[in-house]
Design a protein around this motif. Structure first.
Motif, PDB file in Angstrom:
ATOM      1  N   PHE A 164      55.911  36.011  24.536  1.00  0.00           N
ATOM      2  CA  PHE A 164      54.548  35.568  24.853  1.00  0.00           C
ATOM      3  C   PHE A 164      53.734  36.710  25.433  1.00  0.00           C
ATOM      4  N   GLU A 165      52.466  36.719  25.125  1.00  0.00           N
ATOM      5  CA  GLU A 165      51.547  37.635  25.812  1.00  0.00           C
ATOM      6  C   GLU A 165      50.195  36.967  25.964  1.00  0.00           C
ATOM      7  N   LEU A 166      49.514  37.367  27.015  1.00  0.00           N
ATOM      8  CA  LEU A 166      48.217  36.781  27.340  1.00  0.00           C
ATOM      9  C   LEU A 166      47.259  37.874  27.757  1.00  0.00           C
ATOM     10  N   THR A 167      46.136  37.913  27.074  1.00  0.00           N
ATOM     11  CA  THR A 167      45.006  38.728  27.505  1.00  0.00           C
ATOM     12  C   THR A 167      43.907  37.760  27.927  1.00  0.00           C
ATOM     13  N   VAL A 168      43.412  37.896  29.139  1.00  0.00           N
ATOM     14  CA  VAL A 168      42.461  36.923  29.646  1.00  0.00           C
ATOM     15  C   VAL A 168      41.294  37.634  30.312  1.00  0.00           C
ATOM     16  N   THR A 169      40.105  37.137  30.040  1.00  0.00           N
ATOM     17  CA  THR A 169      38.873  37.630  30.659  1.00  0.00           C
ATOM     18  C   THR A 169      38.456  36.657  31.751  1.00  0.00           C
ATOM     19  N   VAL A 170      38.264  37.189  32.966  1.00  0.00           N
ATOM     20  CA  VAL A 170      37.956  36.352  34.128  1.00  0.00           C
ATOM     21  C   VAL A 170      36.699  36.889  34.806  1.00  0.00           C
ATOM     22  N   PRO A 171      36.098  36.124  35.706  1.00  0.00           N
ATOM     23  CA  PRO A 171      34.913  36.614  36.416  1.00  0.00           C
ATOM     24  C   PRO A 171      35.219  37.871  37.235  1.00  0.00           C
ATOM     25  N   HIS A 172      34.195  38.682  37.451  1.00  0.00           N
ATOM     26  CA  HIS A 172      34.306  39.903  38.253  1.00  0.00           C
ATOM     27  C   HIS A 172      34.906  39.594  39.628  1.00  0.00           C
ATOM     28  N   GLY A 173      35.880  40.401  40.035  1.00  0.00           N
ATOM     29  CA  GLY A 173      36.492  40.238  41.349  1.00  0.00           C
ATOM     30  C   GLY A 173      37.718  39.353  41.361  1.00  0.00           C
TER      31      GLY A 173
END
Length: 839
Positions: A164-173
């Motif tokens: 499994f692999e996960l690339t995730v974009t989250v809010p700044h900070g």
């Protein structure tokens, strides 16, 4: 006793109901025509929109040569594109699963799905609001048992493992944690959003996938077994995090040595989130914990988080390294994890603590088995997998493992478990695999053991009577549980330690296979005492009857704490002055194991005798927090002004949160007028896990004062700590059955918290108004949480079958009769003592 959950079985008058409810279909393992070798997710979190969007790429491999399609679980998705081998794929999506056509010529293929989801389960978005302003902005997953399907497409069963692999974009900070290794992080200061790329190179099932995102402080704890250990806690709780997690590296090392398999992953992280719906979740390499794991200095006086930490850590071997192939065998995950809580306690504090923790699990299991239902540990008859995540799976499962350890001996047991882990490493298992591993090493035939303790419901209820006469020790053993063709009597080996006046203890072991048996053991001299089942080898409810002199000596002089505390309850039942004095001496021994002293206090309290009260009141200031808690709990049995005044003072001020909470609960049980104002005064006093408010609410429920209703109702509202709310919900049901309050509870069936909804259902059942059935039936149609659905179905049965009379009235009458009986016993004892005895 574990303090990291406020759960309880709903009690009913009479025998427990069957576990399998009408219309429940047997669950069988699902077909796997295709294996998923790898899953790669590239996701964007939209916190304000509480949604997730992105791409899932699945590498699949054919297993069934004739299969024409792969079925992926995916609930409530907005499917944008589905591709197979780079081309648009023929597929059907019905809102619950995606059926994708796969050419028979394709042995392997790559499936690419672009989608968006607003998860109702599986992935949870937290944010502050006008009622809970302190709640942080967070996103966290909870996939067990089959909720991964709500936020990524998968084969959502434990029997299929994938890398499994996960690339995730989250809010700044924000920081984002997932399984395996952090390959890359893009957290530039000027960027509007940050990205994290995690990769898990060892296989795991979908229920162990994790994603947690938010603002956290990282605590590096060095290395254990060669791997990095880290803790992530809310900012400002760093000291509590270090205090609570500090023994984790020691546990990692100890468990690895015990199992002969070093910690099997590349890291171990533990992260604390808010409003988590379980105590902890053992996601591979990255466990999620609820906020009550963090202890402040005062909580740490008599609370530990080691049990929960050990439980989730043990899962990294049992559940993650070897995984149950089907939820019906889930005890191989949860039973072992529960067992390891106690093994860590034994390693840290010794055998007495180990046995007393097992005693707590036995009581928890009995609470469910005697009050709610009984079922086999391995059970395929359930509506949702969560139905069987209960005290049979956890506590009884752990106790069965202890029984096997005791029966086979440490060498054979641990050699077997090591072989079981190594043979099935990174694979799936069922109960037969464990049984065969134990048989191969020990040479024992274990089919009967597993048949009666794992595949069959119930346990033996034993009455054991000990007498000595004319050089013979007679031991009567009777199994009093229901015995018939469907539930024959249990077969087990009963061990007795006979302690003579002089010389060494003599151990006798006898096979018991009949409902009633009497052992006649040669014993020329009257023994000092006899310890029944000294190694805690039998999962049984044992009621012991023995002469006073033997019980007195056993309580004072048995070699183990277990041997000593076993004498406390039968001494309390005697209720005479010598027995009470013996219990008082045990309670007074400052160097005695705290569990023995606590059992002595409870035995004194159950007598309800003035003489017992006089003993207990002298120990209300005893130094040991757990013993002091047992004393204040025992004092709740006495409905006197003196008891209330003592409990009032303790509830208002004690070094321990737990003692104050217990004193509040007992204060209400005294039913004295002084209790009301004190309980209202402390009702909103802050404490770890809201234990003081919970105690005060339980006290108000026991007090039965109508003035409490408005105060209790106010604490059922959203914005109050969830543990306090749940206590208020149950308290309201005990205080009133009026229509307007029933309707107020019914409105809470739409609350976001499943634990709150469960307790609302229990409270409506407690009220006993059959009119609640209509609302519960309507809610059942839309309820998605399996725990709540199960409780609703049970409540509909109970409300339909229950007589109109209030159960509370029966309980009050029983309580009154117990008090009167105690008073009569005391008078009889005094009269007997005054009458000259014939010689």
């Amino acid at each position: 006793m574990s303090l990291h959950a406020r759960c309880g079985s709903a009690s009913v008058l009479g025998a427990p109901r069957p576990f399998t409810l009408a219309g429940t279909a047997r669950v069988y393992e699902r077909a796997r025509p295709f294996a998923i070798r790898h899953l790669a997710l590239d996701l964007v979190l939209d916190a304000p929109g509480k949604s997730v969007s992105g791409t899932a790429v699945l590498d699949i491999e054919r297993v069934d040569a004739s299969a024409g399609e792969i079925v992926l679980d995916a609930v409530g998705f907005e499917i944008r594109t589905v591709e197979l081998a780079g081309k648009k794929a023929r597929h059907v999506y019905d809102g619950a699963s995606i059926r994708i056509a796969v050419p028979e010529s394709a042995r392997t293929a790559k499936v690419r799905i672009v989608y968006r989801a607003v998860p109702k389960r599986g992935l949870y978005f937290l944010a502050p609001d006008e009622h809970v302003k302190q709640r942080p902005h967070q996103v966290w997953s909870q996939c067990q048992d089959e909720d991964a399907r709500h936020w990524f497409p998968c084969h959502d069963k434990p029997h299929l493992k994938m890398t499994f692999e996960l690339t995730v974009t989250v809010p700044h900070g924000w920081f984002a944690l997932s399984n395996g290794e952090l390959v890359k992080r893009d957290d530039k200061r000027g960027a509007k959003s940050w990205r994290y790329h995690w990769k898990m190179t060892e296989p795991l099932p979908s229920y162990l996938v994790t994603l947690v995102a938010g603002e956290f402080s990282e605590i590096e704890a060095g290395k254990a077994a060669g791997i990095p250990v880290t803790y992530f806690v809310p900012r400002g709780r760093e000291a509590d995090g270090k205090r609570s997690f500090r023994r984790t590296p020691e546990m990692i090392e100890h468990f690895g040595k015990l199992l002969g398999v070093a910690y099997p992953w590349n890291k171990y992280a533990q992260i604390v989130v808010s409003d988590f719906i379980f105590g902890g979740m053992e996601n591979t390499t990255a466990t999620t914990m609820y906020e009550h794991l963090l202890l402040d200095e005062r909580a740490a006086l008599d609370v530990t988080s080691d049990d929960l930490i050990a439980h989730e850590l043990a899962h990294q071997w049992f559940g993650d390294y070897v995984t149950c192939r089907d939820w019906s065998h889930g005890w191989l995950n949860e039973g072992f994890a529960t067992f390891f809580e106690h093994l860590d306690l034994e390693h840290k504090l010794g055998k007495d603590e180990y046995h007393y923790a097992l005693r707590g699990d036995l009581d928890a299991y009995f609470g469910e088995a005697n009050g709610r239902y009984r079922r086999p540990i391995v059970c395929q008859d359930y509506e949702a997998p969560i139905d069987i995540f209960d005290r049979h799976l956890y506590q009884k499962g752990g106790l069965v493992l202890h029984m096997l350890r005791t029966m086979l001996g440490d060498d054979a047991f641990w050699t077997s478990v090591r072989g079981y882990l190594k043979k099935h490493a990174r694979s799936i298992v069922e109960t037969r695999d464990l049984m065969r591993a134990l048989e191969e090493v020990s040479g024992r035939g274990l089919e009967q053991f597993f048949e009666q303790w794992v595949y069959r419901a119930g346990h033996p209820d034993l009455e054991v009577k000990i007498e000595h006469e004319k050089g013979v020790l007679n031991v009567g053993i009777r199994q009093t549980q229901k015995i018939d063709k469907e539930a024959p009597c249990f077969a087990f080996t009963l061990t007795l330690d006979v302690v003579p006046e002089k010389g060494k203890t003599v151990r006798h072991s006898h096979r018991i296979e009949k409902p009633s048996e009497t052992l006649a053991l040669p014993c020329p001299e009257r023994p000092r005492f006899v310890v029944v089942d000294p190694d805690f080898a039998i999962l049984a409810d044992v009621k012991l009857e023995a002469p006073f002199d033997m019980l007195e000596r056993q309580l004072a002089g048995a070699a183990t704490a277990r041997g000593r505390w076993l004498a406390a309850q039968p001494l309390g039942k005697r209720g005479d002055t010598p027995s009470l004095e013996a219990l008082g001496r045990s309670l007074s021994r400052e160097n005695e194991f705290w569990g023995v002293r606590a059992e002595a206090a409870q035995a004194l309290g159950r007598t309800r005798l003035a003489e017992a009260f006089d003993i207990l009141k002298t120990k209300i200031k005893t130094k040991h927090h757990k013993v002091r808690r047992a004393v204040v709990q025992a004092l709740g049995n006495f409905r006197t002004t003196d008891a209330a005044q003592m409990l009032r003072a303790t509830a208002l001020q004690d070094p321990s949160y737990l003692v104050e909470g217990e004193a509040a609960r007992s204060l209400g049980q005294t039913r004295q007028p002084v209790a009301f104002d004190t309980l209202i005064e402390i009702l909103d006093r802050p404490a770890w896990a809201d234990v003081i408010r919970v105690g005060a609410l339980d006290g108000l429920a026991a007090l039965r004062d109508d003035r409490a209703i408005t105060h209790v109702l106010a604490r059922t509202k959203y914005g109050v700590d969830s543990r306090g709310r749940r206590a208020a919900i149950m308290a309201l049901a005990k205080l009133t059955s009026e229509r307007k309050y029933r309707e107020a509870l019914e409105e809470l069936l739409d609350d976001w918290n499943p634990h709150v909804r469960v307790d609302v259902v229990r409270a409506l059942c407690e009220m006993g108004d059959a009119k609640a059935r209509a609302v519960l039936s309507r809610h059942l149609e839309s309820e998605q949480d399996g725990r709540v659905r199960r409780r609703i179905r049970e409540a509909l049965l109970e409300l339909g079958a229950r007589p109109k009379e209030r159960e509370a009235e029966f309980r009050d009458e029983i309580d009154k009769l117990k008090t009167e009986q105690a008073e009569l016993m005391a008078k009889v004892k005094k009269l007997e003592a005054a009458v000259p005895q014939k010689k």
